[in-house]
Design a protein around this motif. Structure first.
Motif, PDB file in Angstrom:
ATOM      1  N   GLU A  39      -7.187   2.088   7.309  1.00  0.00           N
ATOM      2  CA  GLU A  39      -7.366   1.407   6.044  1.00  0.00           C
ATOM      3  C   GLU A  39      -7.959   0.020   6.276  1.00  0.00           C
ATOM      4  O   GLU A  39      -7.453  -0.762   7.065  1.00  0.00           O
ATOM      5  CB  GLU A  39      -6.026   1.262   5.316  1.00  0.00           C
ATOM      6  N   ALA A  40      -9.063  -0.257   5.595  1.00  0.00           N
ATOM      7  CA  ALA A  40      -9.672  -1.580   5.622  1.00  0.00           C
ATOM      8  C   ALA A  40     -10.636  -1.668   4.453  1.00  0.00           C
ATOM      9  O   ALA A  40     -11.343  -0.716   4.154  1.00  0.00           O
ATOM     10  CB  ALA A  40     -10.407  -1.816   6.944  1.00  0.00           C
ATOM     11  N   LYS A  41     -10.667  -2.807   3.817  1.00  0.00           N
ATOM     12  CA  LYS A  41     -11.495  -2.983   2.632  1.00  0.00           C
ATOM     13  C   LYS A  41     -12.896  -3.502   2.960  1.00  0.00           C
ATOM     14  O   LYS A  41     -13.622  -3.928   2.071  1.00  0.00           O
ATOM     15  CB  LYS A  41     -10.798  -3.945   1.657  1.00  0.00           C
ATOM     16  N   TRP A  42     -13.238  -3.460   4.225  1.00  0.00           N
ATOM     17  CA  TRP A  42     -14.543  -3.985   4.625  1.00  0.00           C
ATOM     18  C   TRP A  42     -15.678  -3.183   3.994  1.00  0.00           C
ATOM     19  O   TRP A  42     -15.567  -1.978   3.775  1.00  0.00           O
ATOM     20  CB  TRP A  42     -14.682  -3.947   6.140  1.00  0.00           C
ATOM     21  N   THR A  43     -16.777  -3.867   3.755  1.00  0.00           N
ATOM     22  CA  THR A  43     -17.980  -3.235   3.222  1.00  0.00           C
ATOM     23  C   THR A  43     -19.136  -3.463   4.190  1.00  0.00           C
ATOM     24  O   THR A  43     -18.945  -4.038   5.267  1.00  0.00           O
ATOM     25  CB  THR A  43     -18.354  -3.837   1.855  1.00  0.00           C
ATOM     26  N   ALA A  44     -20.327  -3.041   3.785  1.00  0.00           N
ATOM     27  CA  ALA A  44     -21.507  -3.258   4.615  1.00  0.00           C
ATOM     28  C   ALA A  44     -21.792  -4.747   4.808  1.00  0.00           C
ATOM     29  O   ALA A  44     -22.400  -5.156   5.797  1.00  0.00           O
ATOM     30  CB  ALA A  44     -22.719  -2.569   3.991  1.00  0.00           C
ATOM     31  N   LYS A  45     -21.347  -5.556   3.866  1.00  0.00           N
ATOM     32  CA  LYS A  45     -21.579  -7.002   3.942  1.00  0.00           C
ATOM     33  C   LYS A  45     -21.007  -7.589   5.225  1.00  0.00           C
ATOM     34  O   LYS A  45     -21.698  -8.336   5.945  1.00  0.00           O
ATOM     35  CB  LYS A  45     -20.947  -7.691   2.730  1.00  0.00           C
ATOM     36  N   GLU A  46     -19.757  -7.279   5.538  1.00  0.00           N
ATOM     37  CA  GLU A  46     -19.117  -7.818   6.736  1.00  0.00           C
ATOM     38  C   GLU A  46     -19.823  -7.326   8.000  1.00  0.00           C
ATOM     39  O   GLU A  46     -20.039  -8.093   8.947  1.00  0.00           O
ATOM     40  CB  GLU A  46     -17.638  -7.434   6.788  1.00  0.00           C
ATOM     41  N   LEU A  47     -20.185  -6.053   8.005  1.00  0.00           N
ATOM     42  CA  LEU A  47     -20.879  -5.496   9.166  1.00  0.00           C
ATOM     43  C   LEU A  47     -22.219  -6.184   9.387  1.00  0.00           C
ATOM     44  O   LEU A  47     -22.552  -6.569  10.514  1.00  0.00           O
ATOM     45  CB  LEU A  47     -21.089  -3.991   8.982  1.00  0.00           C
ATOM     46  N   ILE A  48     -22.992  -6.340   8.332  1.00  0.00           N
ATOM     47  CA  ILE A  48     -24.323  -6.943   8.453  1.00  0.00           C
ATOM     48  C   ILE A  48     -24.235  -8.386   8.941  1.00  0.00           C
ATOM     49  O   ILE A  48     -24.986  -8.810   9.828  1.00  0.00           O
ATOM     50  CB  ILE A  48     -25.069  -6.868   7.097  1.00  0.00           C
ATOM     51  N   ILE A  49     -23.306  -9.154   8.376  1.00  0.00           N
ATOM     52  CA  ILE A  49     -23.158 -10.557   8.792  1.00  0.00           C
ATOM     53  C   ILE A  49     -22.849 -10.652  10.276  1.00  0.00           C
ATOM     54  O   ILE A  49     -23.461 -11.441  11.020  1.00  0.00           O
ATOM     55  CB  ILE A  49     -22.050 -11.246   7.977  1.00  0.00           C
ATOM     56  N   LEU A  50     -21.912  -9.840  10.744  1.00  0.00           N
ATOM     57  CA  LEU A  50     -21.499  -9.926  12.145  1.00  0.00           C
ATOM     58  C   LEU A  50     -22.538  -9.323  13.088  1.00  0.00           C
ATOM     59  O   LEU A  50     -22.648  -9.747  14.241  1.00  0.00           O
ATOM     60  CB  LEU A  50     -20.131  -9.269  12.327  1.00  0.00           C
ATOM     61  N   LEU A  51     -23.323  -8.355  12.615  1.00  0.00           N
ATOM     62  CA  LEU A  51     -24.409  -7.833  13.450  1.00  0.00           C
ATOM     63  C   LEU A  51     -25.559  -8.833  13.551  1.00  0.00           C
ATOM     64  O   LEU A  51     -26.215  -8.928  14.604  1.00  0.00           O
ATOM     65  CB  LEU A  51     -24.920  -6.501  12.901  1.00  0.00           C
ATOM     66  N   ILE A  52     -25.812  -9.587  12.489  1.00  0.00           N
ATOM     67  CA  ILE A  52     -26.814 -10.656  12.560  1.00  0.00           C
ATOM     68  C   ILE A  52     -26.375 -11.707  13.577  1.00  0.00           C
ATOM     69  O   ILE A  52     -27.181 -12.205  14.371  1.00  0.00           O
ATOM     70  CB  ILE A  52     -27.030 -11.291  11.168  1.00  0.00           C
ATOM     71  N   THR A  70     -24.513 -11.106  16.127  1.00  0.00           N
ATOM     72  CA  THR A  70     -24.574 -10.474  17.441  1.00  0.00           C
ATOM     73  C   THR A  70     -25.986 -10.371  17.991  1.00  0.00           C
ATOM     74  O   THR A  70     -26.226 -10.665  19.173  1.00  0.00           O
ATOM     75  CB  THR A  70     -23.959  -9.057  17.371  1.00  0.00           C
ATOM     76  N   PHE A  71     -26.928  -9.958  17.156  1.00  0.00           N
ATOM     77  CA  PHE A  71     -28.269  -9.645  17.638  1.00  0.00           C
ATOM     78  C   PHE A  71     -29.313 -10.722  17.370  1.00  0.00           C
ATOM     79  O   PHE A  71     -30.420 -10.651  17.897  1.00  0.00           O
ATOM     80  CB  PHE A  71     -28.748  -8.323  17.028  1.00  0.00           C
TER      81      PHE A  71
END
Length: 229
Positions: free
Chosen positions: A6-19, A21-22
């Protein structure tokens, strides 16, 4: 372990942290900052270690700011808590499997003339004393395992696991963990296998601590072997 899924994360959190990272980290930290520190210290080891410490702070802070605080999640949400004592035996087994697999991969790479040194290990070999050995050990066996498990397994594996399932979670988190080690191409196969193992221990225990232990021990052994090579 229902709460694990269970986690309420969306694509927003993933995109921010991948930016982060890369784009941000490679350009600002591994690029500009590390070059500056190399010119100051005249040592890839010192520059790399200090850069790694700053990266640890940046990644850990980013996970908290982006993925935890907005949802009122504690650090337990990304697996920072204890695990069952009976899993220690499996930690030892997974460590042996990782070591054996790494030896096999390194042997195969040697057959093709692919070395396994990087800038920091070369710098350590060129200026080896108790200070540089301690710095190298702390960097590889403590700093890197802590923040990398927090980010790549605690957040990244969990994000893919929650959204897409077990196999995609294992594959995509391990692939990204591998890609961030470019341009150290000679370690990429080991990075991918280790990413799978660390994520699997998180899957089975709901804790990233076993992955940290295996990760840190494996890196520590590598540093020790470097010093006696």
């Amino acid at each position: 372990m229902k709460h694990f899924f269970e986690a309420k994360w969306t694509a927003k959190e993933l995109i921010i942290l991948l930016i982060l990272t890369f784009v941000i980290v490679p350009f600002a930290l591994e690029g500009l900052l590390q070059d500056l520190l190399s010119n100051i210290f005249h040592s890839n080891l010192y520059a790399g270690t200090l850069t790694g410490l700053i990266m640890a702070i940046v990644f850990t802070t980013a996970v908290y700011v982006v993925a935890l605080r907005p949802f009122n999640y504690s650090w337990r949400k990304i697996g920072i808590h204890s695990f069952k004592k009976d899993y220690w035996k499996r930690i030892f087994v997974w460590l042996l499997i990782l070591i054996a697999t790494s030896i096999a991969l390194v042997s195969i790479m040697d057959l093709f003339g692919i070395g396994t040194d990087n800038n920091k290990t070369q710098s350590l070999k060129q200026n080896m004393n108790w200070i540089t050995i301690t710095i190298g050990f702390v960097s590889a066996a403590i700093i890197s395992p802590v923040y990398e498990e927090i980010f790549y397994r605690g957040f990244l594996y969990k994000w893919f696991r929650v959204k897409w399932g077990l196999v995609p979670g294992l594959f995509f988190s391990s692939t990204i963990f591998t890609l961030v080690h470019i341009p150290t191409y000679n370690t990429l196969p080991v990075n991918f296998i280790s990413g799978l193992i660390f994520a699997w221990t998180y899957e089975k225990t709901n804790s990233i601590i076993p992955g940290m232990i295996i990760h840190g021990t494996f890196n520590g052994i590598a540093i020790i072997l470097t010093t006696i090579d």
